[in-house]
Write a protein that holds these residues in place. Sequence first.
Motif, PDB file in Angstrom:
ATOM      1  N   GLY A  44       0.767  -1.244   0.000  1.00 31.85           N
ATOM      2  CA  GLY A  44       0.000   0.000   0.000  1.00 31.85           C
ATOM      3  C   GLY A  44       0.792   1.285   0.000  1.00 31.85           C
ATOM      4  O   GLY A  44       0.212   2.377   0.004  1.00 31.85           O
ATOM      5  N   ASN A  91      -5.500   2.836   3.880  1.00 37.91           N
ATOM      6  CA  ASN A  91      -4.552   3.776   3.278  1.00 37.91           C
ATOM      7  C   ASN A  91      -5.047   5.210   3.427  1.00 37.91           C
ATOM      8  O   ASN A  91      -4.276   6.127   3.734  1.00 37.91           O
ATOM      9  CB  ASN A  91      -4.353   3.452   1.795  1.00 37.91           C
ATOM     10  CG  ASN A  91      -3.611   2.156   1.561  1.00 37.91           C
ATOM     11  OD1 ASN A  91      -2.825   1.723   2.399  1.00 37.91           O
ATOM     12  ND2 ASN A  91      -3.859   1.517   0.435  1.00 37.91           N
ATOM     13  N   ASN A  94      -7.827   0.046   0.955  1.00 35.90           N
ATOM     14  CA  ASN A  94      -7.734   1.455   0.574  1.00 35.90           C
ATOM     15  C   ASN A  94      -8.378   2.378   1.598  1.00 35.90           C
ATOM     16  O   ASN A  94      -8.008   3.558   1.695  1.00 35.90           O
ATOM     17  CB  ASN A  94      -8.321   1.660  -0.817  1.00 35.90           C
ATOM     18  CG  ASN A  94      -7.341   1.267  -1.904  1.00 35.90           C
ATOM     19  OD1 ASN A  94      -6.146   1.544  -1.786  1.00 35.90           O
ATOM     20  ND2 ASN A  94      -7.817   0.602  -2.949  1.00 35.90           N
ATOM     21  N   GLY A 120      -6.588   6.704  -7.972  1.00 35.94           N
ATOM     22  CA  GLY A 120      -5.555   5.670  -7.965  1.00 35.94           C
ATOM     23  C   GLY A 120      -4.284   6.135  -8.659  1.00 35.94           C
ATOM     24  O   GLY A 120      -4.312   6.949  -9.574  1.00 35.94           O
ATOM     25  N   ARG A 171      -2.284   0.824  -9.963  1.00 34.97           N
ATOM     26  CA  ARG A 171      -2.978   0.440  -8.737  1.00 34.97           C
ATOM     27  C   ARG A 171      -4.471   0.398  -9.047  1.00 34.97           C
ATOM     28  O   ARG A 171      -5.150   1.406  -8.995  1.00 34.97           O
ATOM     29  CB  ARG A 171      -2.676   1.416  -7.598  1.00 34.97           C
ATOM     30  CG  ARG A 171      -1.426   1.037  -6.791  1.00 34.97           C
ATOM     31  CD  ARG A 171      -0.172   1.183  -7.593  1.00 34.97           C
ATOM     32  NE  ARG A 171       1.032   0.772  -6.862  1.00 34.97           N
ATOM     33  CZ  ARG A 171       2.232   0.812  -7.395  1.00 34.97           C
ATOM     34  NH1 ARG A 171       2.398   1.201  -8.655  1.00 34.97           N
ATOM     35  NH2 ARG A 171       3.282   0.437  -6.701  1.00 34.97           N
ATOM     36  N   VAL A 194     -11.534   4.384  -5.084  1.00 30.75           N
ATOM     37  CA  VAL A 194     -10.699   3.190  -5.226  1.00 30.75           C
ATOM     38  C   VAL A 194     -11.271   2.146  -4.276  1.00 30.75           C
ATOM     39  O   VAL A 194     -11.689   2.466  -3.171  1.00 30.75           O
ATOM     40  CB  VAL A 194      -9.214   3.466  -4.915  1.00 30.75           C
ATOM     41  CG1 VAL A 194      -8.566   4.258  -6.046  1.00 30.75           C
ATOM     42  CG2 VAL A 194      -9.045   4.218  -3.595  1.00 30.75           C
ATOM     43  N   THR A 247       0.021   3.734  -2.988  1.00 25.81           N
ATOM     44  CA  THR A 247      -1.315   4.313  -2.912  1.00 25.81           C
ATOM     45  C   THR A 247      -1.406   5.345  -1.799  1.00 25.81           C
ATOM     46  O   THR A 247      -1.922   6.453  -2.005  1.00 25.81           O
ATOM     47  CB  THR A 247      -2.364   3.201  -2.702  1.00 25.81           C
ATOM     48  OG1 THR A 247      -2.345   2.342  -3.842  1.00 25.81           O
ATOM     49  CG2 THR A 247      -3.753   3.785  -2.542  1.00 25.81           C
TER      50      THR A 247
END
Length: 453
Positions: free
Chosen positions: A99, A265, A262, A292, A296, A257, A102
């Motif tokens: 990750g 993230n 995510n 993104g 990704r 996303v 991202t």
Amino acid sequence: MYPLAQILNSQGYFLTGSDNNETETLDAVRKMGIPVFVGQRAENIEGADLIVFSAAIMADNPELVAARASGVPVLERSELLGIVTSWYGNAICVSGTHGKTTATSMITQIFCTAEADISAFIGGKLKCIGGSGRSGSSDTMVCEACEFVDTFLKLYPDVSIILNIDADHLDYFKTLDNIIASFRKFAEKTTKALIVNGDDANSLKAVEGIEGREMIFFGLDKKNDYYADNIRVVSGLETHFDVYRRGELHGTVTLNVAGKHNILNALAAIAAADMNNVSFEHIRKGLGEFTGAARRFEKLGFEKGITVVDDYAHHPTELEATLTAAMEMKFNKVWAIFQPFTFSRTHILLDDFARVLAIPDCTLLTDIMGSREKNTYGIFTRHLAEKIPGCVWFPQDETAEWDDERKYLNFAQICDYVCENASEGDLVITLGCGDAYKIAKMILEKLRNRKDD
């Protein structure tokens, strides 16, 4: 290497470079006026005052051998990146087994939305900065911090983010405990604050007992300083959730996303932006605009009713998160095309790869891309394919070296199979940190030119 080239080029350094095959990145580098050689040869280094190489380059590479014999200073990429991070008083370094790109991209997007003139170093391309590197005038730098061969220990982090810690790069670290110990060293180098995944036991172990820095925890559990609640998957890639900060509602975010990973993230990015006094309105707007980083879960096209995306996932944990999210999107059928990367990872994590690659409706495998390694493990694609129900792969000569001619034959076979068998309403996703994305582009071109009855 590309973001370093962008940063140093913008500061007036004269650069040249080389790579072993043509890519879109090389085209982008050339557009900056930087001469690039294809093929790595001793003569490429002539006239250099400093030579920088990637950790992916093998020790017997002729250009690297010549560099070390030249008397000119030679640095591995992470050493130069470490020097660059030392120029900034507010270096936000984003680490984690999965990750990083991202989360680094999300933070950069938020700062760009807030019109903060930051510098950035990202392991993937981000539309809002026109690439993966940016040199700004402020004292803030957002930097992806990779654990591979301990490279992040060369950095000078003021704020460090630890997204997660998992068993990867075991050819180098050997054990998970060694990986956790490396992340602890990284955390101890941090001068101001640590932003840590409070739901991840390995991350918590890495920072246990560390004092003298602000500690901020994020996750889905309500015990964290930042947590997500009331998560709603609206449609396709769109997810809404409420953000709580120390038990109080901070605001609502829309992500474009997919996947729980995510959301995590995004929480890390929100905590980092908050630390830098970015308003929640800019945070909300920046995350809403984020679609993104390149590679990704990047949508590359839609042809003949078939959606084609590409993702960098190359470790079982990443593949599981990406493929689970894909299967939840209600496509008729999910086709996963995976390029195993490095013989050691494929050998060590073979059963884990087989387990997660059974998630999609159909999995197709390319040959293993050895990259920096020789196949001392005697591992081949067939060993993985045989463990995945219904897996499609095309046997190759196992005694032959990986080269472009052989690789593109393999890619063409996969492209033909998918185009002949995928139907309207299906999702095709290419996966891996090598060049499997080229298959996605081949599929789109073949579908585009296909004349259906």
